[in-house]
Design a protein around this motif. Structure first.
Motif, PDB file in Angstrom:
ATOM      1  N   THR A   1      46.179  37.028  70.367  1.00 40.04           N
ATOM      2  CA  THR A   1      47.552  36.851  69.848  1.00 40.04           C
ATOM      3  C   THR A   1      48.282  38.189  69.817  1.00 40.04           C
TER       4      THR A   1
ATOM      5  N   GLN B   1      56.323  31.345  61.842  1.00 33.54           N
ATOM      6  CA  GLN B   1      55.705  32.393  62.647  1.00 33.54           C
ATOM      7  C   GLN B   1      55.951  33.756  62.016  1.00 33.54           C
ATOM      8  N   SER B   2      55.120  34.717  62.404  1.00 37.09           N
ATOM      9  CA  SER B   2      55.302  36.076  61.916  1.00 37.09           C
ATOM     10  C   SER B   2      54.898  37.054  63.003  1.00 37.09           C
TER      11      SER B   2
ATOM     12  N   GLU C   1      61.391  31.365  67.262  1.00 39.37           N
ATOM     13  CA  GLU C   1      60.992  30.267  66.377  1.00 39.37           C
ATOM     14  C   GLU C   1      62.180  29.330  66.240  1.00 39.37           C
TER      15      GLU C   1
ATOM     16  N   PRO D   1      54.000  30.985  72.696  1.00 39.49           N
ATOM     17  CA  PRO D   1      55.154  31.727  72.197  1.00 39.49           C
ATOM     18  C   PRO D   1      56.042  32.268  73.305  1.00 39.49           C
TER      19      PRO D   1
ATOM     20  N   TYR E   1      51.213  38.500  66.874  1.00 40.66           N
ATOM     21  CA  TYR E   1      52.065  37.406  66.413  1.00 40.66           C
ATOM     22  C   TYR E   1      51.201  36.270  65.906  1.00 40.66           C
ATOM     23  N   SER E   2      51.782  35.420  65.136  1.00 42.78           N
ATOM     24  CA  SER E   2      51.125  34.178  64.728  1.00 42.78           C
ATOM     25  C   SER E   2      51.969  33.033  65.241  1.00 42.78           C
ATOM     26  N   SER E   3      51.355  32.156  65.980  1.00 43.07           N
ATOM     27  CA  SER E   3      52.090  31.027  66.523  1.00 43.07           C
ATOM     28  C   SER E   3      51.119  29.908  66.842  1.00 43.07           C
ATOM     29  N   SER E   4      51.489  28.701  66.507  1.00 41.47           N
ATOM     30  CA  SER E   4      50.637  27.552  66.784  1.00 41.47           C
ATOM     31  C   SER E   4      50.975  26.915  68.131  1.00 41.47           C
TER      32      SER E   4
END
Lengths: 114, 111
Positions: B72, B2-3, B95, B31, B25-28
């Protein structure tokens, strides 16, 4: 009053000397963390520990060492191998069991090496 | 991995004006998101966090943040800036056993 203590607030050392930064928590948290902060660079993870007698390297572990012999203590040693040790060091702890728990931070130690 | 990105390393607002600090944010996976504040030479203090439920989260010192999954984003706002709000603000996401921090935004408040 629960919290995290870091000592000392300011630390001065000569180049080539190892130095140990103290971090103690009385929050009964399982996890503890060490971060380094440089101007304009945010927080960078050095080491972290989820349980006693176990710890993992973070993103910038080279030149640093830690121990976790007690749940409440997580000292960080800055060794002479660390190329640029002058920085602000932050210790944090976090309750275990859920990723939703936040980190609690100590007041930091500013290390200056000359 | 994640970032977290924070648009604007430095933001200036006038006293009494709206404060808006951006965080993406980046999250699959769903979050867990946090905003922290840091005053000079001090540790970080939690302002607020999003875990589940209501997407508008209220925190301390009059700050709030809205979680927008489609964008996001988790932007931090305060209706009226006070001189005491001048500080560094960090957005973060969980994370696994770590917390990933954004680079921070320095907020200046102009009298």
């Amino acid at each position: 009053d629960g919290g995290i203590t870091q000592s000392p607030k300011y630390l001065f050392r000569k180049e080539g000397q190892n130095v140990t930064l103290s971090c103690e928590q009385n929050l009964n948290h399982d996890a503890m963390y060490w971060y380094r902060q440089d101007p304009g660079q945010g927080l960078r993870l050095i080491y972290y520990s989820q349980i006693v007698n176990d710890f993992q390297k973070g993103d910038i572990a080279e030149g640093y060492s830690v121990s976790r012999e007690k749940k409440e203590s997580f000292p960080l040693t800055v060794t002479s191998a660390q190329k640029n040790p002058t920085a602000f060091y932050l210790c944090a702890s976090r309750r275990g069991g859920s990723l939703s728990y936040e980190q609690y931070f100590g007041p930091g130690t500013r290390l200056t090496v000359t | 991995a994640q970032s977290v990105t924070q648009l604007g390393s430095h933001v200036s607002v006038s006293e009494g004006a709206l404060v808006l600090l951006r965080c993406n944010y980046s999250s699959s996976v769903p979050p867990y998101l946090f905003w922290y504040v840091q005053y000079p030479n001090q540790g970080l203090q939690l302002l607020l966090k999003y875990t589940t439920g209501a997407t508008l989260v209220k925190g301390i010192n009059g700050f709030e943040a809205e979680f927008k999954k489609s964008e996001t984003s988790f932007h931090l706002t305060k209706p009226s800036a006070h001189m005491s709000d001048a500080a560094e603000y960090f957005c973060a996401v969980s994370e696994l056993e770590k917390v990933i921090f954004g680079p921070g935004t320095s907020l200046s408040v102009i009298p």
